[in-house]
Write a protein that holds these residues in place. Structure first.
Motif, mmCIF file in Angstrom:
data_model
loop_
_atom_site.group_PDB
_atom_site.id
_atom_site.type_symbol
_atom_site.label_atom_id
_atom_site.label_comp_id
_atom_site.label_asym_id
_atom_site.label_seq_id
_atom_site.Cartn_x
_atom_site.Cartn_y
_atom_site.Cartn_z
ATOM 1 N N THR A 140 0.836 -1.198 0.000
ATOM 2 C CA THR A 140 0.000 0.000 0.000
ATOM 3 C C THR A 140 0.871 1.250 0.000
ATOM 4 O OG1 THR A 140 -1.697 -1.210 1.207
ATOM 5 C CG2 THR A 140 -1.859 1.190 1.219
ATOM 6 N N ARG B 203 -5.244 11.894 1.442
ATOM 7 C CA ARG B 203 -5.158 10.565 2.038
ATOM 8 C C ARG B 203 -3.706 10.234 2.355
ATOM 9 N NH1 ARG B 203 -6.238 10.595 -3.248
ATOM 10 N NH2 ARG B 203 -5.026 9.286 -4.683
ATOM 11 N N LEU C 256 -4.058 -2.856 -1.036
ATOM 12 C CA LEU C 256 -4.935 -2.308 -2.070
ATOM 13 C C LEU C 256 -5.457 -3.379 -3.016
ATOM 14 C CD1 LEU C 256 -3.130 1.065 -2.559
ATOM 15 C CD2 LEU C 256 -5.586 0.809 -2.203
ATOM 16 N N HIS D 286 -1.710 3.248 -6.624
ATOM 17 C CA HIS D 286 -2.821 3.918 -7.301
ATOM 18 C C HIS D 286 -2.381 4.589 -8.603
ATOM 19 C CE1 HIS D 286 -5.837 4.095 -3.775
ATOM 20 N NE2 HIS D 286 -6.330 3.363 -4.744
ATOM 21 N N GLU E 54 -10.421 -1.626 0.562
ATOM 22 C CA GLU E 54 -9.517 -0.472 0.518
ATOM 23 C C GLU E 54 -9.549 0.202 -0.841
ATOM 24 O OE1 GLU E 54 -8.115 2.127 2.104
ATOM 25 O OE2 GLU E 54 -7.094 0.670 3.404
ATOM 26 N N TYR F 81 -0.943 7.050 3.074
ATOM 27 C CA TYR F 81 -0.718 5.638 2.803
ATOM 28 C C TYR F 81 0.303 5.092 3.797
ATOM 29 C CZ TYR F 81 -2.566 6.463 -1.969
ATOM 30 O OH TYR F 81 -3.331 6.783 -3.061
ATOM 31 N N GLU G 2 -5.138 5.016 4.153
ATOM 32 C CA GLU G 2 -5.166 3.779 3.367
ATOM 33 C C GLU G 2 -4.078 2.861 3.916
ATOM 34 O OE1 GLU G 2 -6.657 3.520 -0.239
ATOM 35 O OE2 GLU G 2 -6.701 5.637 -0.813
ATOM 36 N N GLY H 272 -10.374 4.076 -1.491
ATOM 37 C CA GLY H 272 -9.500 4.983 -2.225
ATOM 38 C C GLY H 272 -10.230 5.760 -3.297
#
Length: 569
Positions: free
Chosen positions: A41, A215, A196, A46, A201, A217, A192, A205
């Motif tokens: 994560t 956010r 992921l 992302h 989660e 991580y 987060e 997100g």
């Protein structure tokens, strides 16, 4: 990470996404291609995800705890053409199995020393050419709602993992409906910390992004150390994480001097009383309001302070949240909004809260508006709606098995729906124990009751086809060490503690206390305390912290047979 903080603005984040999308397109990644992501994560997860989705390609997220053999299965089954790894350790798994995965043509690594032929992911994300942002949106505009977005492999608690196909429509619908059930704003910080790969989660997100919320991580392995520093307002969790928070707070309170321990118990009871009033939609009376303000100032605010001081809501799913955990978090002023679902419905079907009229403890809340639900003759809950997946990758027969003739998905959970629409889960259909006498026993409520003891980290009931029920208790080694210290033993010598008759008596008391609340046929006739807790690395837990019952039963078969072989067994 502990001792290390990085930050990105939204524009910096997007510039990296657009540059990576350009680079992947130049390397031949096209619509429908599968891109495997093996990463913890962190923001780059992302970045890869959005770059891949923007190309119309398909993200195949896998857990970092998987073995090379498990990784190879998912690479081959998904037909992944590209694989992204976080570091040398994760890339080593891919390099080990690459020869047996002929479709895998590109490898990229985020950090650490790279082997020959492995691309530098950081360079791909920072070498953007002019116009990358515009090109990203031009490609993204061609993605359709019913295009495949991701293939998420189930944890495989009962055999070969299945690739759950989820479309853009599935995920977007679920995220929109979840936003309608949570009370968060764009100026709050979301944490987060779950992998992921976990759809809970991932949906969280997308919710934070759609709000424009900041956010943070961090790895789930670091969240305990970093929670007070991050100071989130909201985060998503699995029940085991919340159980650990509860156990840590209760252990600290139990070790306090008698006066402070009494004060803590009073404050927690006062918090629980005030929470019951709020759930009933009532304002606490003058006396209770005064006691609550005092309890909050002296104790409860300090407990929240250990969690950062700004935490006001937790979204939780993946398994049932024990009532005692709900009670604790409600008492300290941080309600847990429990959701129910599984990967196949993207993942949420129901959610509790946030208002008193939409919260009923013991239930998992009401279904999202887009779902239709019904209960099958055997008690299994069935659901139909736009968040439900179209099927399993490469497994049409398995897909057909989980849908009825009307298109309702069989969730595998046994439960009921009350007159107000609240859903109550009894147990997993496959986990129900049928004894030799034909009695049906739901193990999870009994196991949850056993875990209320600080000495028990996990519990597994055994009894399928047997004349009675027995239990395997996995210890909480921190609690055992604390007990040893109190009794003048070496806290590091767990074996000596387990051999002590007084500790054995304590475990017996735990079982007897649970048995006192059970029907005769449900009662645990014998038990064994295992030498260590269940772990992911040990193979007893999935990456989402669910117990693999078959693995545990096989690993401790001798202990189980020993209990049934006793006189009178």
């Amino acid at each position: 990470r502990p001792g290390s903080v990085r930050s990105f603005s939204t524009m910096e984040f997007f510039d990296r996404v657009a540059a990576l999308a350009d680079a992947l397109a130049a390397l031949g990644v096209a619509r429908g291609d599968r891109v495997l992501v093996l990463c913890d994560t962190r923001p780059e997860w992302h970045m890869v995800d959005i770059a891949v989705l923007g190309l119309g390609a398909v993200n195949v997220p896998i857990y970092g705890t998987l073995t090379p053999e498990q990784v190879a299965y998912q690479v081959r089954d998904s037909g992944a053409a590209v694989a992204v790894a976080e570091d040398e350790a994760q890339m080593a798994k891919l390099l080990e199995v690459r020869a047996g995965c002929p479709g895998l043509r590109l490898l990229a690594q985020l950090e650490g020393e790279r082997a020959a032929g492995v691309l530098d992911l950081e360079s791909l994300m920072t070498a953007g050419a002019p116009g990358a942002g515009e090109r990203f949106w031009e490609r993204a505009a061609k993605v359709c709602e019913d295009d495949l977005a991701t293939i998420v492999y189930t944890s495989g608690t009962t055999g070969e993992p299945k690739g759950v196909m989820l479309t853009h429509r599935n995920i977007a619908t679920n995220a929109r409906e979840a936003l309608g059930r949570v009370d968060i704003s764009s100026d709050e910080l979301g944490l987060e910390c779950l992998p992921l790969c976990h759809m809970i989660e991932r949906i969280a997100g997308f919710m934070y992004m759609s709000l424009g919320a900041s956010r943070a991580y961090c790895s789930v392995y670091h969240v305990g150390a970093l929670m007070a520093e991050i100071r989130p307002a909201v985060f998503a969790a699995v029940p085991r994480l919340l159980e650990k928070v509860h156990a840590a707070v209760m252990a600290k309170a139990a070790a306090a001097p008698p006066l402070r321990r009494t004060l803590f118990q009073w404050a927690l009871a006062t918090g629980s009383e005030a929470a019951r009033c709020r759930r009933a939609g009532q304002a606490p009376g003058v006396g209770l309001a005064l006691r609550y303000r005092l309890a909050d100032r002296l104790v409860l605010a300090k407990v929240r302070g250990a969690l950062g001081g700004r935490l006001r809501a937790v979204f939780c799913g993946g398994a049932a949240v024990p009532l005692y955990v709900h009670d604790f978090f409600q008492a300290i002023g941080v309600p847990v909004q429990e959701a129910w679902g599984l990967t196949e419905p993207s993942p949420n079907i129901t959610m509790n809260g946030p208002t008193p009229d939409t919260l009923r403890l013991g239930s998992v809340g009401r279904p999202f508006a887009s779902y239709e639900m019904k209960v099958a003759e055997d008690g299994e809950l069935l659901a139909r709606g736009p968040s439900v997946f179209p099927g399993y990758w490469n497994k049409p027969e398995r897909t057909a098995e989980v849908f009825d003739g009307e298109g309702f998905f069989a969730t595998g959970d046994i439960g009921t729906i009350d007159a107000d629409g609240f859903v109550f889960i009894t147990d997993r259909k496959k986990d129900l124990i049928v004894t030799a006498g034909g009695k049906n026993i739901a193990p999870q409520p009994v196991e949850s009751a056993l875990k209320q003891s600080p000495l028990v980290e996990s519990a597994v009931l055994i009894g399928e086809g047997r004349p009675f029920v027995v239990a395997l208790l996995a210890p909480d080694l921190e609690a055992v060490a604390g007990w040893a210290r109190e009794h003048g033993l070496d806290p590091a010598d767990h074996r000596a503690a387990f051999a002590h008759p007084e500790l054995a008596a304590r475990y017996a008391e735990v079982v007897e206390g649970v048995n006192a609340r059970l029907a005769r046929f449900e009662r645990i006739k014998d038990f064994r305390v295992l030498p260590r807790p269940f772990t992911v690395d040990g193979g007893e837990l999935t990456p989402t912290m669910k117990v693999k019952r078959r693995v545990v039963a096989a690993a401790y078969a001798d202990l189980i047979e020993e209990m049934y072989a006793k006189p009178g067994g």
